[in-house]
Design an enzyme around this catalytic site. Structure first.
Site, PDB file in Angstrom:
ATOM      1  CB  SER A 162      -0.908   0.016   1.238  1.00  0.00           C
ATOM      2  OG  SER A 162      -0.120   0.200   2.417  1.00  0.00           O
ATOM      3  CB  CYS A 163       0.135   4.816  -0.513  1.00  0.00           C
ATOM      4  SG  CYS A 163      -1.302   5.030   0.576  1.00  0.00           S
ATOM      5  CB  THR A 164       0.376   3.641   4.666  1.00  0.00           C
ATOM      6  OG1 THR A 164      -0.427   2.473   4.485  1.00  0.00           O
ATOM      7  CG2 THR A 164      -0.496   4.880   4.567  1.00  0.00           C
ATOM      8  CG  ASN A 217      -2.020   9.689  -0.311  1.00  0.00           C
ATOM      9  OD1 ASN A 217      -1.759  10.735   0.298  1.00  0.00           O
ATOM     10  ND2 ASN A 217      -3.127   9.526  -1.012  1.00  0.00           N
TER      11      ASN A 217
END
Length: 338
Positions: A154-156, A318
């Site tokens: 994921s972006c995080t 993000n």
């Protein structure tokens, strides 16, 4: 050799992947031959050209029936809702970038393969039985040619895992907590409306909204040794892009703020330079919009308590940072062979 890819799902990430491909100058290495998206073709072209977050796309974009032209490049547009109906074999697709946000199970990846693709890369965390989850810059060297169904995380996770690795390698992490301060997303409401998550029934522009996150599980997937040693929470804030992550870790080695910042700054100038950036400028979230790094450390916010508790603030776009990592991973999947 030019890799032939298809994009399945032309929402925020799908459009950013295509745009990043053209803006990063990697068209000689990657060719988009098809995009599958249920939306109408005119809307797809319009939203690629005009973007409220990233501004106008600086390429000529036009659409004729079910063909999207970016400059002189023709991309076939498909509108299939079933993966099994996609003509990846007929189109000679090497890798499908599934940016739908809907699919992520091994069976979904296998349907892409059955439709003729050679490999699949999901733009979100997948099920645990995928061949690999790749956080580019941290574990991409572990990719093997037989890994055909892969997730980009994921972006995080792409933002925080490089920082966790750097802190652990330098100071030996014992445990940690993460708070994601995330920009609004399209699963929220413009005005109050029904949603299975009662907090997400509320207007995104009017509140800071706590949401569930599986970030701790994502950390453990990359670093199994941290099982039960990390926890994470997430809140959505009324901005349309750029996320901040508050990372706190306890470490074995005694450290100072100078120790932490010096190490992170060196990493940003060294082996992690395309993944991690470092700043001590008095910047705010919008200043990181369209930044291609996975993580930007704000050195002015680093804190150390009692010599063993480190707090850092890390920014990321993000959308844009993650889209660029998907392209990096796509190239890596191709280089190791089919």
């Amino acid at each position: 050799m030019t890799i032939r890819i298809a994009i399945n799902g032309f929402g925020r990430i799908g459009r950013n992947v295509l745009r990043a491909l053209y803006e990063s100058g990697r068209r000689a290495e990657i060719k988009v031959v098809a995009i599958n998206e249920p939306a109408d073709a005119a809307g797809m072209a319009h939203l690629l050209k005009y973007d409220s977050t990233h501004g106008r796309f600086d390429w000529d974009v036009r659409q004729e029936r079910d063909v999207l032209y970016v400059g002189d490049d023709a991309i076939r547009l498909l509108h299939q809702k079933e993966i099994s109906q996609l003509p990846w074999g007929d189109l000679g697709v090497d890798i499908v970038l599934d940016c739908s946000g809907v699919y992520g199970k091994r069976a979904d990846g296998e349907m892409h393969l059955a439709s003729g693709a050679k490999k699949v890369l999901f733009s979100h965390p997948g099920s645990s039985d995928l061949d690999a989850t790749v956080i580019y810059g941290v574990n991409h060297q572990q990719l093997q040619s037989e890994h055909r169904i892969v997730s980009s995380g994921s972006c995080t996770t792409n933002c925080i895992i490089p920082i966790i690795k750097l802190l652990d390698d330098a100071f030996s992490i014992e445990s940690g907590t993460v708070t994601t301060i995330h920009a609004s997303m399209n699963d929220q409401q413009v005005i109050d409306a029904y949603h299975p998550d009662l907090r997400r029934t509320r207007a995104a522009s009017q509140s800071i909204i706590p949401v569930d996150t599986k970030l701790a599980a994502g950390i453990t997937r990359i670093f199994p040794k941290f099982c039960d040693r990390f926890e994470a929470i997430s809140v959505r804030v009324p901005t349309i892009n750029v996320t901040a992550i508050d990372l706190s870790v306890t470490v074995t080695n005694a450290v100072s703020v100078l120790d932490v910042n010096t190490m992170l700054q060196r990493a940003a100038k060294g082996d992690f330079r395309s993944i991690v950036d470092y700043t001590e400028l008095p910047l705010v979230s919008i200043d990181f919009n369209h930044d291609p790094h996975s993580a930007i450390v704000d050195g002015t916010q680093t804190r150390v308590s009692g010599k063993h508790l480190i707090k850092t603030l890390v920014w990321c776009d993000n959308e844009w940072g993650f889209a660029n990592r998907m392209l990096d991973t796509t190239l890596m999947m191709a280089r190791i062979g089919f």
